[in-house]
Design a protein around this motif. Structure first.
Motif, PDB file in Angstrom:
ATOM      1  N   TYR A  77       2.846  -5.990  17.498  1.00  0.00           N
ATOM      2  CA  TYR A  77       1.908  -5.203  18.301  1.00  0.00           C
ATOM      3  C   TYR A  77       0.480  -5.397  17.803  1.00  0.00           C
ATOM      4  O   TYR A  77      -0.454  -5.552  18.602  1.00  0.00           O
ATOM      5  CB  TYR A  77       2.274  -3.722  18.263  1.00  0.00           C
ATOM      6  N   TRP A  78       0.295  -5.363  16.486  1.00  0.00           N
ATOM      7  CA  TRP A  78      -1.043  -5.519  15.912  1.00  0.00           C
ATOM      8  C   TRP A  78      -1.681  -6.823  16.393  1.00  0.00           C
ATOM      9  O   TRP A  78      -2.827  -6.856  16.841  1.00  0.00           O
ATOM     10  CB  TRP A  78      -0.941  -5.487  14.386  1.00  0.00           C
ATOM     11  N   ASN A  79      -0.928  -7.911  16.330  1.00  0.00           N
ATOM     12  CA  ASN A  79      -1.451  -9.209  16.749  1.00  0.00           C
ATOM     13  C   ASN A  79      -1.660  -9.283  18.251  1.00  0.00           C
ATOM     14  O   ASN A  79      -2.655  -9.853  18.719  1.00  0.00           O
ATOM     15  CB  ASN A  79      -0.511 -10.319  16.284  1.00  0.00           C
ATOM     16  N   ALA A  80      -0.733  -8.722  19.025  1.00  0.00           N
ATOM     17  CA  ALA A  80      -0.900  -8.736  20.481  1.00  0.00           C
ATOM     18  C   ALA A  80      -2.136  -7.948  20.888  1.00  0.00           C
ATOM     19  O   ALA A  80      -2.894  -8.358  21.781  1.00  0.00           O
ATOM     20  CB  ALA A  80       0.349  -8.161  21.147  1.00  0.00           C
ATOM     21  N   CYS A  81      -2.361  -6.820  20.235  1.00  0.00           N
ATOM     22  CA  CYS A  81      -3.506  -5.966  20.545  1.00  0.00           C
ATOM     23  C   CYS A  81      -4.825  -6.675  20.238  1.00  0.00           C
ATOM     24  O   CYS A  81      -5.744  -6.699  21.067  1.00  0.00           O
ATOM     25  CB  CYS A  81      -3.382  -4.668  19.750  1.00  0.00           C
ATOM     26  N   ILE A  82      -4.921  -7.274  19.038  1.00  0.00           N
ATOM     27  CA  ILE A  82      -6.151  -7.987  18.671  1.00  0.00           C
ATOM     28  C   ILE A  82      -6.383  -9.162  19.614  1.00  0.00           C
ATOM     29  O   ILE A  82      -7.507  -9.413  20.075  1.00  0.00           O
ATOM     30  CB  ILE A  82      -6.086  -8.479  17.214  1.00  0.00           C
ATOM     31  N   SER A 114     -15.889  -7.065  15.263  1.00  0.00           N
ATOM     32  CA  SER A 114     -14.441  -7.090  15.492  1.00  0.00           C
ATOM     33  C   SER A 114     -13.688  -6.091  14.628  1.00  0.00           C
ATOM     34  O   SER A 114     -12.580  -5.660  14.986  1.00  0.00           O
ATOM     35  CB  SER A 114     -13.896  -8.497  15.210  1.00  0.00           C
ATOM     36  N   ALA A 115     -14.266  -5.718  13.483  1.00  0.00           N
ATOM     37  CA  ALA A 115     -13.552  -4.874  12.521  1.00  0.00           C
ATOM     38  C   ALA A 115     -13.024  -3.573  13.128  1.00  0.00           C
ATOM     39  O   ALA A 115     -11.858  -3.212  12.896  1.00  0.00           O
ATOM     40  CB  ALA A 115     -14.446  -4.585  11.319  1.00  0.00           C
ATOM     41  N   PRO A 116     -13.813  -2.824  13.913  1.00  0.00           N
ATOM     42  CA  PRO A 116     -13.277  -1.576  14.481  1.00  0.00           C
ATOM     43  C   PRO A 116     -12.070  -1.806  15.392  1.00  0.00           C
ATOM     44  O   PRO A 116     -11.138  -0.997  15.414  1.00  0.00           O
ATOM     45  CB  PRO A 116     -14.465  -1.007  15.264  1.00  0.00           C
ATOM     46  N   ILE A 117     -12.085  -2.909  16.136  1.00  0.00           N
ATOM     47  CA  ILE A 117     -10.954  -3.208  17.020  1.00  0.00           C
ATOM     48  C   ILE A 117      -9.720  -3.537  16.196  1.00  0.00           C
ATOM     49  O   ILE A 117      -8.611  -3.068  16.481  1.00  0.00           O
ATOM     50  CB  ILE A 117     -11.310  -4.379  17.958  1.00  0.00           C
ATOM     51  N   VAL A 118      -9.909  -4.351  15.144  1.00  0.00           N
ATOM     52  CA  VAL A 118      -8.791  -4.724  14.275  1.00  0.00           C
ATOM     53  C   VAL A 118      -8.161  -3.485  13.651  1.00  0.00           C
ATOM     54  O   VAL A 118      -6.930  -3.333  13.631  1.00  0.00           O
ATOM     55  CB  VAL A 118      -9.269  -5.698  13.178  1.00  0.00           C
ATOM     56  N   LEU A 119      -8.990  -2.590  13.144  1.00  0.00           N
ATOM     57  CA  LEU A 119      -8.479  -1.385  12.489  1.00  0.00           C
ATOM     58  C   LEU A 119      -7.840  -0.431  13.499  1.00  0.00           C
ATOM     59  O   LEU A 119      -6.811   0.194  13.212  1.00  0.00           O
ATOM     60  CB  LEU A 119      -9.604  -0.694  11.727  1.00  0.00           C
ATOM     61  N   SER A 120      -8.435  -0.314  14.681  1.00  0.00           N
ATOM     62  CA  SER A 120      -7.850   0.534  15.718  1.00  0.00           C
ATOM     63  C   SER A 120      -6.483   0.010  16.138  1.00  0.00           C
ATOM     64  O   SER A 120      -5.522   0.781  16.297  1.00  0.00           O
ATOM     65  CB  SER A 120      -8.784   0.602  16.924  1.00  0.00           C
ATOM     66  N   CYS A 121      -6.379  -1.309  16.302  1.00  0.00           N
ATOM     67  CA  CYS A 121      -5.087  -1.909  16.661  1.00  0.00           C
ATOM     68  C   CYS A 121      -4.064  -1.683  15.554  1.00  0.00           C
ATOM     69  O   CYS A 121      -2.877  -1.443  15.824  1.00  0.00           O
ATOM     70  CB  CYS A 121      -5.259  -3.405  16.922  1.00  0.00           C
ATOM     71  N   VAL A 124      -7.415 -12.794  10.763  1.00  0.00           N
ATOM     72  CA  VAL A 124      -7.431 -11.532  10.029  1.00  0.00           C
ATOM     73  C   VAL A 124      -6.035 -11.129   9.558  1.00  0.00           C
ATOM     74  O   VAL A 124      -5.872 -10.602   8.453  1.00  0.00           O
ATOM     75  CB  VAL A 124      -8.085 -10.415  10.864  1.00  0.00           C
ATOM     76  N   THR A 125      -5.007 -11.375  10.362  1.00  0.00           N
ATOM     77  CA  THR A 125      -3.666 -10.970   9.927  1.00  0.00           C
ATOM     78  C   THR A 125      -3.112 -11.916   8.865  1.00  0.00           C
ATOM     79  O   THR A 125      -2.346 -11.492   7.997  1.00  0.00           O
ATOM     80  CB  THR A 125      -2.694 -10.879  11.118  1.00  0.00           C
ATOM     81  N   THR A 126      -3.506 -13.189   8.902  1.00  0.00           N
ATOM     82  CA  THR A 126      -3.107 -14.101   7.827  1.00  0.00           C
ATOM     83  C   THR A 126      -3.842 -13.745   6.541  1.00  0.00           C
ATOM     84  O   THR A 126      -3.263 -13.809   5.445  1.00  0.00           O
ATOM     85  CB  THR A 126      -3.384 -15.562   8.214  1.00  0.00           C
ATOM     86  N   ALA A 127      -5.106 -13.349   6.663  1.00  0.00           N
ATOM     87  CA  ALA A 127      -5.843 -12.868   5.490  1.00  0.00           C
ATOM     88  C   ALA A 127      -5.152 -11.646   4.894  1.00  0.00           C
ATOM     89  O   ALA A 127      -5.069 -11.490   3.669  1.00  0.00           O
ATOM     90  CB  ALA A 127      -7.278 -12.534   5.878  1.00  0.00           C
ATOM     91  N   PHE A 128      -4.636 -10.790   5.751  1.00  0.00           N
ATOM     92  CA  PHE A 128      -3.900  -9.609   5.293  1.00  0.00           C
ATOM     93  C   PHE A 128      -2.653 -10.022   4.515  1.00  0.00           C
ATOM     94  O   PHE A 128      -2.327  -9.431   3.480  1.00  0.00           O
ATOM     95  CB  PHE A 128      -3.519  -8.751   6.500  1.00  0.00           C
ATOM     96  N   GLU A 129      -1.938 -11.037   5.001  1.00  0.00           N
ATOM     97  CA  GLU A 129      -0.738 -11.505   4.306  1.00  0.00           C
ATOM     98  C   GLU A 129      -1.085 -12.108   2.949  1.00  0.00           C
ATOM     99  O   GLU A 129      -0.367 -11.896   1.971  1.00  0.00           O
ATOM    100  CB  GLU A 129       0.015 -12.531   5.157  1.00  0.00           C
TER     101      GLU A 129
END
Length: 244
Positions: free
Chosen positions: A150-155, A115-122, A167-172
Motif C-alpha cells: 500500500y505504501w508504494n502504491a500510494c506514493i 515529496s516528504a509529506p506525501i511519503v509520510l502520509s502514505c 524512498v522505500t529502498t532507502a528505508f530498507e
C-alpha cells in the motif's frame, strides 16, 4: 526423509524443501553472496552415510558432502537439489540485490521536502489500514505485506514510481542495520514494494485510499504478495511464500 538447513535458521532447525513447492530461500547478493546448505536424513540409514552419499546439484554445480557453500554471482532465480541414495529434495533460491549504498531514508526526506509529506502520509495510512484489517503489521506477515505494498502504491499514485522506489529502498537499507534482521525479510519487503508500485501505476491519479487498499487486498488474496513462513517460530525456516 531429507531435510535442509540454511544460514538464516537456528542451528538445530531443518526444513523439508518440498513441503511447499512455491517456498523459496532469499539472499541479498550484495550483502553476502554465499550461503551454506546442510543436509540431514532421518531416520539414519543403514549402512551409515558417507560424504559421497550426499550429492548436490543445481546452483552449486555437482558437489558431494553433508555441508556445502554456494556463492551466487548475480541476482536471479536458482534451485539447489540434494540427492541421497536415490531420494531427492529441492529448494528454490531467490537472489536479490538491494543496490549500492545510497542515501538513507531520513536524508531522502530532507532532500525532497515537497515529496516528504506525501511519503509520510502514505506511510501512516499504510500502517493504519493494515493494522485495521490484518492486525499487527510489524512481523513479516500478511499485514506487513499489505502495509509495504500500500505504501508504494500510494506514493506511486500521488508522486511517481521512481520516487516510491527510491524512498522505500532507502528505508530498507536503513532497516538492514537492525539486530536480527533476516535477508529473507528484506527480500519480502522489496518484492511487496515492487508489487505495490505496479498496482499504483495501473490506477488513475488521485484515486483515493479505499480503491488503492482494495487493489492491494485483491493482490494479497490472489497470492501476488510475499510473506514469510513463521520466521519467529520454534521451527521457523523463514521461507518466502505467496500471500494466499
Amino acid at each position: 526423509m531429507i531435510t535442509f538447513q540454511n544460514r538464516h535458521m537456528r542451528p538445530n532447525n531443518q526444513f523439508k524443501a518440498v513441503t511447499r513447492a512455491d517456498s523459496r530461500i532469499g539472499i541479498l547478493s550484495d550483502v553476502d553472496p554465499t550461503i551454506t546448505f546442510s543436509g540431514s536424513v532421518a531416520p539414519p540409514p543403514n549402512p551409515p552415510l558417507i560424504k559421497d552419499d550426499y550429492k548436490w546439484s543445481g546452483a552449486s554445480g555437482e558437489l558431494t558432502g553433508k555441508t556445502i557453500n554456494v556463492t551466487f554471482p548475480s541476482a536471479g532465480e536458482f534451485t539447489q537439489t540434494l540427492t541421497v541414495r536415490n531420494k531427492s529434495r529441492t529448494v528454490r533460491i531467490t537472489v536479490a540485490a538491494i543496490g549500492p549504498a545510497g542515501i538513507g531514508f531520513f536524508p531522502w526526506l530532507l532532500e525532497n521536502p515537497t515529496s516528504a509529506p506525501i511519503v509520510l502520509s502514505c506511510a501512516i495510512n499504510a500502517a493504519t489500514l493494515s493494522q485495521t484489517f490484518y492486525g499487527n503489521p510489524d512481523p513479516p506477515n500478511l499485514g506487513n505485506a499489505v502495509k509495504h505494498s500500500y505504501w508504494n502504491a500510494c506514493i506511486t499514485n500521488l508522486i511517481n514510481s521512481m520516487a516510491a522506489n527510491e524512498v522505500t529502498t532507502a528505508f530498507e537499507r536503513t532497516g538492514m542495520n537492525e539486530p536480527g534482521m533476516l535477508e529473507n525479510e528484506t527480500i519480502m519487503d522489496l518484492e511487496n514494494n515492487a508489487d505495490g508500485r505496479v498496482i499504483g501505476e495501473q490506477l488513475p491519479y488521485l484515486i483515493g485510499q479505499p480503491l488503492i487498499l482494495g487493489e492491494i487486498m485483491n493482490a494479497a488474496q490472489s497470492g501476488t504478495l510475499t510473506v514469510l513462513d513463521a520466521p519467529y517460530g520454534n521451527k521457523a525456516a523463514g521461507l518466502l511464500q505467496p500471500s494466499y
